[in-house]
Write a protein that holds these residues in place. Sequence first.
Motif, PDB file in Angstrom:
ATOM      1  N   LYS A 269     -31.360  11.159 -17.100  1.00 19.13           N
ATOM      2  CA  LYS A 269     -32.636  11.202 -16.503  1.00 19.13           C
ATOM      3  C   LYS A 269     -32.710  12.221 -16.363  1.00 19.13           C
ATOM      4  O   LYS A 269     -32.431  12.968 -15.143  1.00 19.13           O
ATOM      5  CB  LYS A 269     -33.606  10.443 -17.435  1.00 19.13           C
ATOM      6  N   GLY A 270     -34.294  13.601 -16.923  1.00 12.48           N
ATOM      7  CA  GLY A 270     -34.384  14.374 -15.533  1.00 12.48           C
ATOM      8  C   GLY A 270     -34.660  14.342 -14.188  1.00 12.48           C
ATOM      9  O   GLY A 270     -34.969  14.817 -13.206  1.00 12.48           O
ATOM     10  N   ASN A 271     -34.710  13.017 -14.068  1.00 15.38           N
ATOM     11  CA  ASN A 271     -34.890  12.474 -12.436  1.00 15.38           C
ATOM     12  C   ASN A 271     -34.521  11.415 -12.066  1.00 15.38           C
ATOM     13  O   ASN A 271     -34.479  11.026 -11.563  1.00 15.38           O
ATOM     14  CB  ASN A 271     -36.431  11.193 -12.428  1.00 15.38           C
ATOM     15  N   GLY A 272     -32.604  12.061 -12.684  1.00 13.63           N
ATOM     16  CA  GLY A 272     -31.590  11.723 -12.397  1.00 13.63           C
ATOM     17  C   GLY A 272     -31.835   9.980 -12.695  1.00 13.63           C
ATOM     18  O   GLY A 272     -30.139   8.954 -12.162  1.00 13.63           O
ATOM     19  N   VAL A 273     -32.046   8.847 -13.099  1.00 14.72           N
ATOM     20  CA  VAL A 273     -32.004   7.559 -13.228  1.00 14.72           C
ATOM     21  C   VAL A 273     -30.660   8.049 -14.332  1.00 14.72           C
ATOM     22  O   VAL A 273     -31.103   8.099 -15.950  1.00 14.72           O
ATOM     23  CB  VAL A 273     -33.159   6.933 -14.115  1.00 14.72           C
ATOM     24  N   PHE A 377     -30.685  15.725 -18.667  1.00 13.79           N
ATOM     25  CA  PHE A 377     -31.884  16.179 -19.679  1.00 13.79           C
ATOM     26  C   PHE A 377     -32.692  17.049 -18.343  1.00 13.79           C
ATOM     27  O   PHE A 377     -32.972  17.661 -17.804  1.00 13.79           O
ATOM     28  CB  PHE A 377     -32.746  15.202 -19.729  1.00 13.79           C
ATOM     29  N   THR A 378     -32.147  18.642 -19.054  1.00 14.87           N
ATOM     30  CA  THR A 378     -32.580  19.546 -19.513  1.00 14.87           C
ATOM     31  C   THR A 378     -33.179  20.704 -20.772  1.00 14.87           C
ATOM     32  O   THR A 378     -32.158  20.868 -21.432  1.00 14.87           O
ATOM     33  CB  THR A 378     -32.525  20.474 -18.228  1.00 14.87           C
ATOM     34  N   THR A 379     -33.751  20.693 -21.292  1.00 14.95           N
ATOM     35  CA  THR A 379     -33.984  22.170 -21.924  1.00 14.95           C
ATOM     36  C   THR A 379     -33.884  23.264 -22.092  1.00 14.95           C
ATOM     37  O   THR A 379     -34.012  24.252 -22.970  1.00 14.95           O
ATOM     38  CB  THR A 379     -35.531  22.029 -22.372  1.00 14.95           C
ATOM     39  N   ARG A 380     -33.151  23.204 -20.550  1.00 12.75           N
ATOM     40  CA  ARG A 380     -32.632  25.119 -19.929  1.00 12.75           C
ATOM     41  C   ARG A 380     -31.658  25.236 -20.819  1.00 12.75           C
ATOM     42  O   ARG A 380     -31.258  26.654 -20.796  1.00 12.75           O
ATOM     43  CB  ARG A 380     -32.992  24.767 -18.306  1.00 12.75           C
ATOM     44  N   THR A 381     -30.849  24.637 -20.809  1.00 14.32           N
ATOM     45  CA  THR A 381     -29.779  24.194 -21.319  1.00 14.32           C
ATOM     46  C   THR A 381     -30.097  26.120 -22.580  1.00 14.32           C
ATOM     47  O   THR A 381     -29.102  26.027 -22.821  1.00 14.32           O
ATOM     48  CB  THR A 381     -28.709  23.599 -21.873  1.00 14.32           C
ATOM     49  N   TYR A 382     -30.866  24.888 -23.376  1.00  8.29           N
ATOM     50  CA  TYR A 382     -30.980  25.953 -24.514  1.00  8.29           C
ATOM     51  C   TYR A 382     -31.633  27.525 -24.425  1.00  8.29           C
ATOM     52  O   TYR A 382     -31.783  28.479 -24.990  1.00  8.29           O
ATOM     53  CB  TYR A 382     -31.898  24.953 -25.777  1.00  8.29           C
ATOM     54  N   LYS A 383     -31.500  27.748 -23.223  1.00 13.11           N
ATOM     55  CA  LYS A 383     -32.159  29.390 -23.147  1.00 13.11           C
ATOM     56  C   LYS A 383     -31.046  30.233 -22.897  1.00 13.11           C
ATOM     57  O   LYS A 383     -31.067  31.626 -23.012  1.00 13.11           O
ATOM     58  CB  LYS A 383     -32.490  29.468 -21.211  1.00 13.11           C
ATOM     59  N   VAL A 384     -29.766  29.684 -22.712  1.00 15.77           N
ATOM     60  CA  VAL A 384     -28.431  30.465 -22.770  1.00 15.77           C
ATOM     61  C   VAL A 384     -28.594  31.770 -23.716  1.00 15.77           C
ATOM     62  O   VAL A 384     -27.966  32.560 -23.976  1.00 15.77           O
ATOM     63  CB  VAL A 384     -27.782  29.747 -22.213  1.00 15.77           C
ATOM     64  N   ARG A 385     -28.969  31.018 -24.789  1.00 17.02           N
ATOM     65  CA  ARG A 385     -28.715  32.224 -26.088  1.00 17.02           C
ATOM     66  C   ARG A 385     -29.526  33.877 -26.046  1.00 17.02           C
ATOM     67  O   ARG A 385     -28.949  34.680 -26.085  1.00 17.02           O
ATOM     68  CB  ARG A 385     -29.772  32.447 -27.185  1.00 17.02           C
ATOM     69  N   LYS A 386     -30.909  34.017 -24.819  1.00 15.76           N
ATOM     70  CA  LYS A 386     -31.115  34.916 -24.699  1.00 15.76           C
ATOM     71  C   LYS A 386     -29.917  36.082 -24.234  1.00 15.76           C
ATOM     72  O   LYS A 386     -30.432  37.552 -23.742  1.00 15.76           O
ATOM     73  CB  LYS A 386     -32.733  35.005 -23.390  1.00 15.76           C
ATOM     74  N   LEU A 387     -29.035  35.572 -23.796  1.00 12.86           N
ATOM     75  CA  LEU A 387     -28.046  36.434 -22.756  1.00 12.86           C
ATOM     76  C   LEU A 387     -26.803  37.351 -24.147  1.00 12.86           C
ATOM     77  O   LEU A 387     -26.587  38.148 -23.390  1.00 12.86           O
ATOM     78  CB  LEU A 387     -27.172  35.360 -22.275  1.00 12.86           C
ATOM     79  N   ALA A 388     -28.035  36.940 -25.120  1.00 14.84           N
ATOM     80  CA  ALA A 388     -27.079  38.015 -26.420  1.00 14.84           C
ATOM     81  C   ALA A 388     -27.999  38.880 -25.841  1.00 14.84           C
ATOM     82  O   ALA A 388     -26.972  39.869 -26.546  1.00 14.84           O
ATOM     83  CB  ALA A 388     -27.329  37.280 -27.501  1.00 14.84           C
ATOM     84  N   MET A 389     -29.208  39.114 -25.469  1.00 13.17           N
ATOM     85  CA  MET A 389     -29.829  40.756 -25.197  1.00 13.17           C
ATOM     86  C   MET A 389     -28.886  41.295 -24.204  1.00 13.17           C
ATOM     87  O   MET A 389     -29.428  43.074 -24.318  1.00 13.17           O
ATOM     88  CB  MET A 389     -31.059  40.567 -25.193  1.00 13.17           C
TER      89      MET A 389
END
Length: 405
Positions: A269-273, A377-389
């Motif tokens: 989980k995001g808290n490390g559990v 768990f993190t949704t930041r993984t999905y932000k890498v799409r912005k590197l397409a710019m």
Amino acid sequence: MKMIFIKKANILQLLFLLFVLSSCTKEKKKTALSDAQLPKSTLPKMKPLTNESPKLTAAYIESKKRSIEAFYNRTWPNHSANGSFLVAQNGQILYENYEGYANFREKRLITSTTPLHLASVSKVLTATAVLKLINAKRIDLDQKVNTILKEFPFPDVTIKTLLNHRSGMRNYAYFTDRDKTVWDRHNRLTNQDILTIMATKNIGLESKTDTRFSYCNTNYAMLALIIEKITKLSYKEAMKQIIFKPLGMNNTFVFDYDKDKDSIAPSYKGNGVEIGKDYLDAVYGDKNIYSTPRDLLKFDRARNSPDFLTPKLFKQVFTGYSNERKGEKNYGLGIRMINWETGQNFYFHNGWWHGNTSSYVTLQKEKVTIIALSNKFTTRTYKVRKLAMLFGDYPFHLDKGEKEE
């Protein structure tokens, strides 16, 4: 003397008959052996794409590296990432980073060779194996599923509608979760169990086949069974022979619950559990492939090789099939896409299973591969799409406080 001659003749005839029967038996055995060997000898295999040109200059690589690193540090400040990250162009790595723990208890670090769970990015690999079988004419794109899986209960569902999520089937995670008469959650569910349940427990369709898009893991669990039926190999072995081994993906494998459950990188989980396993963890095709960014780079470049598919089939992979509603988002054959009115197209697939998140981006025109994997768990993984710019005219919106490098 005459009687002796007749007996000798009879004996010769009998020996001749035995010889013929023996030859036929050997021929049958030989044929049966050939059939058993058929899958291994005729399996289509991916071919590596090597020596891509042009070679990137040191100045270009350094410039892109600075911009990508700045994005990485903004997205995961203070080394807060727990996963793997890579950006490459023309098969050449521009930037990669590996941070955090594969196993928190053991303090085992994530490195470039640490396989992490791909979650639904596994669907891209499953689709690739199916497409290779189609390309080799072992199956047809529009073939009815019930011609391959005889107990499959939905007569209008085709391989194509499994690949593009238009089958109308229900998600197995839902119809096995709510009714104990359908499935006892104390038992691990398998792909064959899903098929048997749909065939015997009156699990109807959610919607009429090929009338609308509905993202559904059941589609890819069935595609895995089709791979097994056609190749006469386990999904794990078929994926190894068609994709992993030919491409040198040495740190990629299909999760085997009994063999691998205690050795793979757990998810958190995001808290490390730590998140434990559940009854759905043995199902494959829709998930359960472990890999690394470097291995996925080999995979992505091979998918963009002229040897991958015929031009006609390749075009069909990257065609959107869900046009009942007007919009930019669509789904092809095992790949998500965004189609802007400018004519620019963006191809990708994300994943999420337990605490594992993943993102696979392939920029075809620019020959760019972007991979991000995390087992915390993190949704930041999905932000890498912005590197397409950084590589083309991809009109993503920047978050507040962000600036384009």
